[in-house]
Design a protein around this motif. Sequence first.
Motif, PDB file in Angstrom:
ATOM      1  N   CYS A  60       0.830  -1.201   0.205  1.00  0.00           N
ATOM      2  CA  CYS A  60      -0.048   0.101  -0.035  1.00  0.00           C
ATOM      3  C   CYS A  60       0.911   1.185   0.317  1.00  0.00           C
ATOM      4  O   CYS A  60       1.897   1.198   0.650  1.00  0.00           O
ATOM      5  CB  CYS A  60      -0.744  -0.025   1.299  1.00  0.00           C
ATOM      6  N   VAL A  61       0.600   2.309  -0.890  1.00  0.00           N
ATOM      7  CA  VAL A  61       1.350   3.327  -1.014  1.00  0.00           C
ATOM      8  C   VAL A  61       0.868   4.724  -1.426  1.00  0.00           C
ATOM      9  O   VAL A  61      -0.341   4.963  -1.573  1.00  0.00           O
ATOM     10  CB  VAL A  61       2.467   2.789  -2.069  1.00  0.00           C
ATOM     11  N   SER A  62       1.353   5.653  -0.738  1.00  0.00           N
ATOM     12  CA  SER A  62       1.008   6.893  -0.755  1.00  0.00           C
ATOM     13  C   SER A  62       2.151   7.588  -2.033  1.00  0.00           C
ATOM     14  O   SER A  62       3.112   7.510  -1.659  1.00  0.00           O
ATOM     15  CB  SER A  62       1.132   7.797   0.534  1.00  0.00           C
ATOM     16  N   VAL A  63       1.489   8.157  -2.942  1.00  0.00           N
ATOM     17  CA  VAL A  63       2.374   8.653  -3.963  1.00  0.00           C
ATOM     18  C   VAL A  63       2.432  10.254  -3.992  1.00  0.00           C
ATOM     19  O   VAL A  63       1.524  11.021  -4.266  1.00  0.00           O
ATOM     20  CB  VAL A  63       1.865   8.268  -5.499  1.00  0.00           C
ATOM     21  N   ILE A 121       0.017   5.826 -13.267  1.00  0.00           N
ATOM     22  CA  ILE A 121       0.328   5.462 -11.957  1.00  0.00           C
ATOM     23  C   ILE A 121      -0.483   4.158 -11.529  1.00  0.00           C
ATOM     24  O   ILE A 121      -0.077   3.197 -10.922  1.00  0.00           O
ATOM     25  CB  ILE A 121       0.328   6.476 -10.854  1.00  0.00           C
ATOM     26  N   GLN A 122      -1.555   4.117 -11.526  1.00  0.00           N
ATOM     27  CA  GLN A 122      -2.704   3.170 -11.443  1.00  0.00           C
ATOM     28  C   GLN A 122      -2.554   1.699 -12.259  1.00  0.00           C
ATOM     29  O   GLN A 122      -2.444   0.710 -11.671  1.00  0.00           O
ATOM     30  CB  GLN A 122      -4.094   3.562 -11.479  1.00  0.00           C
ATOM     31  N   ASP A 123      -2.435   2.074 -13.522  1.00  0.00           N
ATOM     32  CA  ASP A 123      -1.792   0.870 -14.477  1.00  0.00           C
ATOM     33  C   ASP A 123      -0.946   0.107 -13.899  1.00  0.00           C
ATOM     34  O   ASP A 123      -0.893  -1.218 -13.927  1.00  0.00           O
ATOM     35  CB  ASP A 123      -1.796   1.533 -15.956  1.00  0.00           C
ATOM     36  N   LYS A 131      -1.410  -1.137  -4.037  1.00  0.00           N
ATOM     37  CA  LYS A 131      -2.659  -0.278  -3.875  1.00  0.00           C
ATOM     38  C   LYS A 131      -2.251   1.066  -3.589  1.00  0.00           C
ATOM     39  O   LYS A 131      -1.609   1.385  -2.362  1.00  0.00           O
ATOM     40  CB  LYS A 131      -3.217  -1.010  -2.681  1.00  0.00           C
ATOM     41  N   VAL A 132      -2.657   1.817  -4.388  1.00  0.00           N
ATOM     42  CA  VAL A 132      -2.278   3.436  -4.173  1.00  0.00           C
ATOM     43  C   VAL A 132      -3.521   3.955  -3.130  1.00  0.00           C
ATOM     44  O   VAL A 132      -4.616   4.003  -3.443  1.00  0.00           O
ATOM     45  CB  VAL A 132      -2.316   3.944  -5.560  1.00  0.00           C
ATOM     46  N   ILE A 133      -2.982   4.371  -2.161  1.00  0.00           N
ATOM     47  CA  ILE A 133      -3.943   4.775  -1.026  1.00  0.00           C
ATOM     48  C   ILE A 133      -4.132   6.297  -1.460  1.00  0.00           C
ATOM     49  O   ILE A 133      -5.179   6.944  -1.115  1.00  0.00           O
ATOM     50  CB  ILE A 133      -3.215   4.706   0.518  1.00  0.00           C
TER      51      ILE A 133
END
Length: 195
Positions: A60-63, A121-123, A131-133
């Motif tokens: 899980c990541v914050s970008v 980023i999502q692809d 998982k982009v938080i």
Amino acid sequence: LGRMTFNLTTVSRRVRTQWRPLTVSLRPSQTMAPSGQWLPAFDDALLEWGQWCEQHPGACVSVDLSAHWLLVAVADDPAESWQHYYGLNGDELAQNWLIRSVDVGLSQLHCAMPRSLIDGIQDVASQHAVKVIWAGPWWVRDLQDHVADQISQGESIQPWSVQEPGLSVHASLTWDAEVKPHVHLRQVWCEAEAA
């Protein structure tokens, strides 16, 4: 067996990062926009992002995104602001930008991110079960903390600014004795730094 290990690693990483997401900062490799464009390219950043995702499947990541790629406004109608400053009409904004709002004290900071960057980023994230938080301005949490500090300090309002290569981001705040919490975000703007 190798796939099962991958899945266990992926699940384990997801569980470990669910409550404390990892943070990845994406910045342009060149802060100057290509000829005929007004935003720096983000192809290199997406390649970097892909390498990171490959090494951290399931995370899980914050970008945190560079201000070079963002439009920001503190306004009741941010689209009107962006049309005035950048010539973007409502259709262009809807087609090419993803608009989100972030609370900063009682004020709303509106942020537009290039849809193609967010889609990229999502692809890439989905290819690696990442998982982009959250995705947005790298500096917004610092601004939120600054506003909270100003609220606790009283009437002596201090300006706020941060820098990244080629750009500085500034915010002005106002004190309103009539409305609690008294400190409000008035304006956010970016200035290009000398090369």
